[in-house]
Design an enzyme around this catalytic site. Structure first.
Site, short mmCIF file in Angstrom:
data_model
loop_
_atom_site.label_atom_id
_atom_site.label_comp_id
_atom_site.label_asym_id
_atom_site.label_seq_id
_atom_site.Cartn_x
_atom_site.Cartn_y
_atom_site.Cartn_z
N LYS A 186 0.62 -1.00 0.60
CA LYS A 186 -0.61 0.64 -0.08
C LYS A 186 0.85 1.28 0.10
CE LYS A 186 -3.99 -1.71 0.41
NZ LYS A 186 -3.71 -3.06 -0.18
C1 LIG Z 1 -9.77 -2.46 -1.42
C2 LIG Z 1 -8.81 -3.30 -0.09
N1 LIG Z 1 -10.06 -3.83 0.81
C3 LIG Z 1 -9.05 -4.60 1.87
C4 LIG Z 1 -7.98 -5.02 1.49
C5 LIG Z 1 -7.41 -6.07 2.54
O1 LIG Z 1 -6.19 -5.54 3.65
P1 LIG Z 1 -5.80 -6.30 4.60
O2 LIG Z 1 -4.59 -6.71 3.18
O3 LIG Z 1 -4.74 -5.16 4.65
O4 LIG Z 1 -6.13 -7.11 4.93
C6 LIG Z 1 -6.94 -4.48 0.84
C7 LIG Z 1 -6.15 -4.81 0.71
O5 LIG Z 1 -5.61 -6.50 0.41
C8 LIG Z 1 -7.86 -3.57 -0.36
O6 LIG Z 1 -7.02 -3.52 -1.22
#
Ligand SMILES: Cc1ncc(COP(=O)(O)O)c(C=O)c1O
Length: 367
Positions: A186
């Site tokens: 990110k």
């Molecule tokens: C749009 C979106 N929602 C939710 C997530 C979930 O985040 P994480 O990977 O930190 O659990 C991500 C990340 O990968 C994402 O890009």
């Protein structure tokens, strides 16, 4: 010339001295959870988004799950969302026992087409869960107006939207809460998994805070809710605080790269991403669409340019979620974009030469 899609090691190299120092400080302190970096990061991210509360968690996925639990979303409820995205939003809706209701996306943004929300509302609808994709916010005005008309809450999936604003107002202020991901790739990435909820609602924040640690609210070993183990590690908070100092500069570099792509690719028969009115774009991704995507990707690979497909298969086509969708053809824009989308490298450590090489390679493909 090789062009990697991400270069996380380059972030470390740029910040090696402060990162090594802070990680060593945390390990040698013996404070690994709910420590000073954790508390400071909660304040800093909440402040960045103009929100009263930040609740640091161990992932963006847990942020979404806890946002829904703290809102009381559960069996019998429906949540309006989109299927052109990462699985976490729909996955966590299903985990609560609620039903995701998919609406199609706007082809100019790949995000929720707010003109379709009213038709998706039933007496069971509780919330809209818009997903802010690729570094800018969705049609926030459309979402909040639909929520108001239909008495729904808005829970923002802001996993890709750290630092994003709409008409000057940051994500987290348009509904009950927003959830961020600090996954390594990110714009602000930890050295592993991490996430955060921001909100302005004191009681909601207290519930979310309790749920992240087994529902332990007022007192240790007294449980008010069913919860999880979802604290953010102190090391991750410390790493994120160091990287947060660089985020604005890194985002500026992303914008420079986007400007080069937009200029060099403008003459092609290739829809390019646009900055939506009112938005600041943080260029988490640079996505183009072409019916020739499956030829373009290997062509770029031959030129040593890495590209990625975010997202190749819409969520209503995956086995666990097919029952919530209307099958093939039910979300025409979502399905077309999934077939045509290709993301070009836009991480801040690309050199101008690498960016020009990517652009030239795309131009050569269409020549
Ligand atoms: C749009 C979106 N929602 C939710 C997530 C979930 O985040 P994480 O990977 O930190 O659990 C991500 C990340 O990968 C994402 O890009």
């Amino acid at each position: 010339m090789r062009v990697p899609f991400y270069d996380i090691k380059a972030q470390y190299d740029e910040l090696a001295a402060p990162l090594d120092k802070v990680v060593h400080e945390v390990i040698s302190s013996g404070v690994y959870a709910l420590g000073p970096h954790h508390n400071a990061l909660e304040r800093e991210i909440a402040e960045l988004h103009g929100c009263k509360h930040g609740i640091a968690l161990n992932s963006g996925t847990d942020a979404l799950r806890i946002m829904m639990d703290a809102q009381g979303i559960g069996p019998g409820d429906e949540v309006i969302t989109t299927a052109f995205t990462f699985v976490a939003s729909t996955e966590t809706i299903v985990q609560t026992g609620a039903t995701p209701v998919f609406v199609d996306v706007d082809p100019s943004t790949f995000m929720i087409d707010t003109s379709l929300i009213d038709a998706a509302v039933t007496e069971r609808t509780k919330a809209i869960l818009p997903i802010h994709l690729f570094g800018q916010l969705c049609d926030v005005r459309g979402v909040t107006a639909a929520a108001e008309r239909n008495s729904l809450v808005v829970l923002e999936d802001a996993a890709q939207a750290i630092g994003c604003t709409y008409e000057g107002t940051p994500s987290g202020n348009f509904g009950v809460a927003a959830g961020f991901s600090f996954y390594v790739t990110k714009n602000l990435g930890a050295a592993g998994d991490a996430g955060m909820i921001v909100t302005n609602d004191d009681e909601y924040a207290a519930r979310a805070r309790a749920i992240r640690i087994h529902g332990m609210g007022r007192e240790r070993y007294y449980y008010d809710y069913v919860g999880y183990t979802s604290r953010m590690d102190e090391i991750q908070a410390a790493v994120l605080r160091v990287k947060l100092q660089r985020m604005a500069a890194w985002n500026e570099r992303r914008a420079e790269i986007a400007a080069i792509y937009l200029d060099r690719l403008s003459g092609l028969d290739l829809p390019l991403p646009s900055i939506q009115p009112g938005n600041n774009h943080t260029w988490h991704q640079f996505a183009v669409t072409t019916p020739r995507r499956n030829e373009l990707m290997p062509f770029l690979r031959e030129r040593q340019v890495d590209s990625m497909i975010y997202y190749p298969v819409p969520l209503h086509f995956h086995a666990p979620y097919a029952r919530f969708g209307g099958g093939e053809g039910s979300l025409p824009e979502t399905e077309r974009i999934s077939r045509e989308v290709l993301n070009l490298p836009i991480h801040p450590h690309l050199t101008d030469e690498q960016v020009e090489h990517v652009a030239r390679s795309v131009v050569d493909f269409f020549a």
